[in-house]
Every structure is written in structure tokens, then in C-alpha cells.
Design an enzyme around this catalytic site. Sequence first.
Site, PDB file in Angstrom:
ATOM      1  N   LEU A   9      37.439  37.604  36.258  1.00 32.86           N
ATOM      2  CA  LEU A   9      38.374  36.493  36.478  1.00 32.86           C
ATOM      3  C   LEU A   9      38.931  35.909  35.180  1.00 32.86           C
ATOM      4  CD1 LEU A   9      36.584  34.766  39.512  1.00 32.86           C
ATOM      5  CD2 LEU A   9      38.521  36.357  39.568  1.00 32.86           C
TER       6      LEU A   9
ATOM      7  N   ALA B  46      39.940  47.412  35.613  1.00 34.57           N
ATOM      8  CA  ALA B  46      39.507  46.362  34.690  1.00 34.57           C
ATOM      9  C   ALA B  46      39.728  46.780  33.239  1.00 34.57           C
ATOM     10  CB  ALA B  46      38.025  46.063  34.923  1.00 34.57           C
TER      11      ALA B  46
ATOM     12  N   TYR C  42      45.843  49.653  22.328  1.00 36.40           N
ATOM     13  CA  TYR C  42      45.700  49.646  23.790  1.00 36.40           C
ATOM     14  C   TYR C  42      45.779  51.074  24.334  1.00 36.40           C
ATOM     15  CZ  TYR C  42      47.383  49.488  28.613  1.00 36.40           C
ATOM     16  OH  TYR C  42      47.577  49.737  29.950  1.00 36.40           O
TER      17      TYR C  42
END
Length: 330
Positions: free
Chosen positions: A35, A75, A142
Site C-alpha cells: 500500500l 509489485a 528501472y
Amino acid sequence: MDMAILVTGGAGYIGSHTVAELLAKGEQVVVVDNLQQGHRDALLGGKLYAGDLRDADFLDTVFRENEIDAVIHFAANSLVGESMQNPGKYYHNNVYGTLCLLEKMNAYGVKKIVFSSTAATYGEPENVPIQETDRTLPTNAYGETKLAMEKMMRWFDTAHGIKYVSLRYFNAAGAHESGRIGEDHSPETHLVPLVLQVALEQRAHISVFGDDYATADGTCIRDYIHVTDLADAHILAVEKLRAGGESAIYNLGSGTGFSVKQVIEIARAVTGHPIPAVIEARRAGDPATLIASSERARVELGWRPKRDSMEQIIASAWKWHQAHRNGYDK
């Protein structure tokens, strides 16, 4: 007990749309999300475990309490600029987090994973549209971490028989047809929601980074895919693995790109707002054209994007943003 699909990062943008589609198909869904970026309100159902993949005791609880037969892994941190300033964060969350997940899958005998990768694994394209066989040379941390995650899965397949499908794609856009879930990032970096923030009068103008590229109108061309079409591809990949399919990598693309100027023009038409645009300097590392060929996914997965007009994509996003002017914050 019914077999469940575990969706990591399932409260995020693409994850939540995938959860919605899985539930619509009658699947049992277990969601793991810390979260940080995800939103509880984005989940239309499923069983949420709020926690982190890097917490071994937490993951043990998830795998012990549920009969999981496949994982869809979203995720990850995914901001290119941040990854260049703080690569350690990206290696720790993306690469180490995936290692923790794969080790638990192996320990509990879960042998199927579908991985949300990125076309940033290719770096500067050799060919347009990009093919799965093109060389991978990421130009940012990334993309490098996502490529490392893919390579790790290959070795876990070799050693432990964990079959994987890696899906590489560019820009997810749009919102769910129910109008209940959409795109809410903080900070927001994606073109479509940024353009719509101008239409909502939450920002004065949209910045266009460079208008002197070697494209028809001088602005960068990108591939956009409706988020529900992306969700469908992840589910088709699970079905391929459930049917005994081998590990594979697929590009997901619309096959036709849209320039920044075209996206702004379509948004003007959809919203009826003038959406002022300001030309600014190029950003470092922005290739002129990024489009992926999804021929292989169409042939082998039977993937057919159903919402591939830019008008449809922007109209769905506009509907959501008008109803959720501050995202999921009521």
C-alpha cells in the site's frame, strides 16, 4: 479449497484492473500489497494481505493460509527518473522482492508466475516496432531491474521448474468500464492523466518535452494500451501456464503509436477543454518512437486488444477522473 491466484501489487493501477477481471471470471483472488502506491479502494474484491514481499514471515502466512496455484507479479517501483537518482531502492524492492517471492513459491510448490515487465528492458530500440528477439540494453535503472527479474525467473525455471510468462509493454492508460477504478499515482508521471488534470483545471498547462524529434509532428510517439486489455493479457498468460505451457516472453503493444500532440488533440476533443500545451526542452533518454509488436502474443496467447482506439482509452479515463477529482481520496 478452491485454487487461488496471488496478485502482488494488486491494489495498484494495473493490478487492481487485473483483480477486477479475475473476479469477473469467478477466480479466487489473493492480493499482496504494501500500500505504498496501491489503494485499498481500488480493490473490487479478493482477500487483501497488507504487507511486503521482503517480509518472510508475512509471505509464509499468505502461502500457508491459501491454496495458491499461480502468481501474477506487479509489485515494483516503476518511476524511471527516481530509479536514476535512487537505484538502490529499485534493486531492493524490485529485484530482492522478486527473489523473496520466487523462493517462497518454490518452498510451497507454486510453479506458475506471470510477470509484469516493461518495454524499458530494450532501451533504445533497434527496430520499430520492437520484437521480442531484439537485444535488451536498458538505458535506466528501472528497466535494468526488470530485466534482472526476468533473468532470475529463467534460472528458477531451469533449477526448480517454475514456469513464467514475462509481459513487456509501454504505457497503460484508461480506466475500468464500471467507473469504479482508475489511475491514481503520486506523483503522477503519465501523459493521459496529466493531460486530463489540465482539463480538470488542476494544472495550468501540459508540458511537451521536445517538438523537434524525427516524427511526423516532431513529438515523441508511444504505444498506449487500455489497462483492461493489459489485464486480459495477464489472465491469458496464466491460462497458458495452467495448460502446461512453457516459459515465454511477449511484447504487448497496440502496434500503432500516438504522438504526444495527437494524445493532446484527442483529449481536447473528448473533454471539450482547450488544454494549453507548452513546448519545453527534451528530456534526457527519450527515444523518438517506441512501439512494440504484439504479433507473438496474438498468435500464442490469443490476445486481442478490444479497446484500442485512443478516443475510447481517453474517454474511459476522463469518466473516472471527473468522478474522482482527487483520485481515491474522498
